[in-house]
Design a protein around this motif. Structure first.
Motif, PDB file in Angstrom:
ATOM      1  N   ASP B  36     -64.334  32.004  42.669  1.00 19.55           N
ATOM      2  CA  ASP B  36     -63.099  31.318  43.001  1.00 19.55           C
ATOM      3  C   ASP B  36     -62.396  30.734  41.772  1.00 19.55           C
ATOM      4  O   ASP B  36     -61.350  30.119  41.901  1.00 19.55           O
ATOM      5  CB  ASP B  36     -63.375  30.195  44.004  1.00 19.55           C
ATOM      6  CG  ASP B  36     -63.812  30.769  45.336  1.00 19.55           C
ATOM      7  OD1 ASP B  36     -64.737  30.209  45.925  1.00 19.55           O
ATOM      8  OD2 ASP B  36     -63.233  31.788  45.754  1.00 19.55           O
ATOM      9  N   SER B  92     -54.046  20.251  50.412  1.00 16.27           N
ATOM     10  CA  SER B  92     -55.207  21.120  50.209  1.00 16.27           C
ATOM     11  C   SER B  92     -55.559  21.285  48.723  1.00 16.27           C
ATOM     12  O   SER B  92     -56.698  21.588  48.395  1.00 16.27           O
ATOM     13  CB  SER B  92     -54.972  22.492  50.839  1.00 16.27           C
ATOM     14  OG  SER B  92     -53.840  23.101  50.270  1.00 16.27           O
ATOM     15  N   HIS B  93     -54.584  21.117  47.843  1.00 16.98           N
ATOM     16  CA  HIS B  93     -54.849  21.252  46.410  1.00 16.98           C
ATOM     17  C   HIS B  93     -54.089  20.195  45.615  1.00 16.98           C
ATOM     18  O   HIS B  93     -52.946  19.875  45.942  1.00 16.98           O
ATOM     19  CB  HIS B  93     -54.388  22.621  45.879  1.00 16.98           C
ATOM     20  CG  HIS B  93     -55.280  23.750  46.274  1.00 16.98           C
ATOM     21  ND1 HIS B  93     -56.263  24.250  45.459  1.00 16.98           N
ATOM     22  CD2 HIS B  93     -55.336  24.483  47.410  1.00 16.98           C
ATOM     23  CE1 HIS B  93     -56.883  25.258  46.069  1.00 16.98           C
ATOM     24  NE2 HIS B  93     -56.337  25.407  47.258  1.00 16.98           N
ATOM     25  N   ASP B 108     -57.693  22.396  38.798  1.00 17.39           N
ATOM     26  CA  ASP B 108     -57.243  22.655  40.172  1.00 17.39           C
ATOM     27  C   ASP B 108     -58.288  22.033  41.092  1.00 17.39           C
ATOM     28  O   ASP B 108     -59.445  22.442  41.091  1.00 17.39           O
ATOM     29  CB  ASP B 108     -57.148  24.172  40.393  1.00 17.39           C
ATOM     30  CG  ASP B 108     -57.029  24.530  41.872  1.00 17.39           C
ATOM     31  OD1 ASP B 108     -56.543  23.698  42.654  1.00 17.39           O
ATOM     32  OD2 ASP B 108     -57.417  25.652  42.236  1.00 17.39           O
ATOM     33  N   GLU B 110     -59.591  21.409  44.739  1.00 15.49           N
ATOM     34  CA  GLU B 110     -59.471  21.914  46.101  1.00 15.49           C
ATOM     35  C   GLU B 110     -60.024  20.839  47.027  1.00 15.49           C
ATOM     36  O   GLU B 110     -61.221  20.534  47.009  1.00 15.49           O
ATOM     37  CB  GLU B 110     -60.278  23.210  46.214  1.00 15.49           C
ATOM     38  CG  GLU B 110     -60.083  23.962  47.495  1.00 15.49           C
ATOM     39  CD  GLU B 110     -60.919  25.236  47.493  1.00 15.49           C
ATOM     40  OE1 GLU B 110     -60.512  26.209  46.839  1.00 15.49           O
ATOM     41  OE2 GLU B 110     -61.990  25.235  48.105  1.00 15.49           O
TER      42      GLU B 110
END
Lengths: 105, 157
Positions: B36, B92-93, B108, B110
């Protein structure tokens, strides 16, 4: 492998758990040059950090080399009770990994 | 967090660290662990390319519901504390970008359904630039930025 440590503090207040953590890692971007040899220092940085509470993932962080050396991370999640376990685990671009856990206070 | 408090935090956590080191091995299988982690996003040299790598789009809407806490002047670009939080719903992010870095994407985050949309970390900044926060909420991207003046760069040492 260098000694890897994760220091974690988690505290619950008003139904929200605040987690603060410090990881030990050189976080080399791969762009820095060795002053003596002029050669580039190879990239070595944490790419993924996963935080779990009672086995549920509460946060996943994907990082590049621009997170500071010995990274600090703080986050919050709803839920958590005194005595619950919070675990933080990372893995880096060289395949190394480490994890640590603490009990919510 | 004041310096004093941080000291206490460090001292008190040494015991925890030792336990963590013991657990270090065997948690991850060595392969297929980074599925990911977006190489195209983290290696991108421009912000739109980084956002495209992460989300497949670079369209963001400027939002004043995102708060970035970062120093106006960072004496040391290698360690710039950044906190991002937002009042947006269904987040969500949370993405942190240092606009002038060679590879602008820094992190980033998550979030899960349990998360409070708040993250704090420390980042490196090559030179004076905007710190950009991009938040994905309800499937849309929102952004905010804050200028940080860097007096000593953090990349290249």
């Amino acid at each position: 492998m260098a000694k890897s440590k994760i220091r974690i503090r988690a505290k619950v207040k008003g139904g929200v758990t605040t987690v603060r953590s410090l990881m030990t890692h050189p976080m080399e971007t791969g762009l820095r040059k060795d002053k003596k040899t002029g050669k580039k220092i190879p990239a070595h940085f944490i790419q993924e950090v996963k935080a779990t509470w009672n086995g549920r993932t509460v946060l996943t962080a994907y990082w590049g080399g621009a997170v500071s050396k010995d990274p600090y991370l703080s986050f919050k999640f709803k839920g958590g009770a005194k005595g619950d376990t919070v675990t933080i685990a990372w893995k880096d671009n060289l395949g190394q990994s480490a994890s640590g856990q603490t009990k919510i206070r | 967090m004041t310096d004093m408090k941080r000291r206490l935090f460090l001292k008190g956590s040494v015991a925890v660290g030792a336990v963590g080191a013991g657990l270090a091995s065997g948690l991850f299988t060595p392969r297929a662990v980074l599925a990911d982690w977006s190489e195209s996003a983290f290696h991108a040299t421009k912000i739109p390319a980084a956002l495209n790598g992460l989300f497949g789009t670079d369209t963001t809407e400027v939002s004043d519901a995102i708060q970035i806490k970062a120093p106006d002047i960072a004496e040391n670009g290698a360690v710039v504390p950044v906190t991002v939080k937002t009042d947006l719903e269904d987040v969500s992010h949370i993405v942190i970008i240092a606009a002038a870095n060679a590879t602008p994407l820094v992190a980033d985050f998550e979030l899960s359904e349990l998360s409070v949309p708040f993250v704090a970390t420390r980042i490196k900044m090559g030179k004076t630039a905007d710190v950009v926060a991009v938040v994905k909420a309800g499937g849309k991207l929102y952004s905010a930025r804050k200028a940080v003046k860097v007096t000593i760069g953090g990349c290249g040492g």
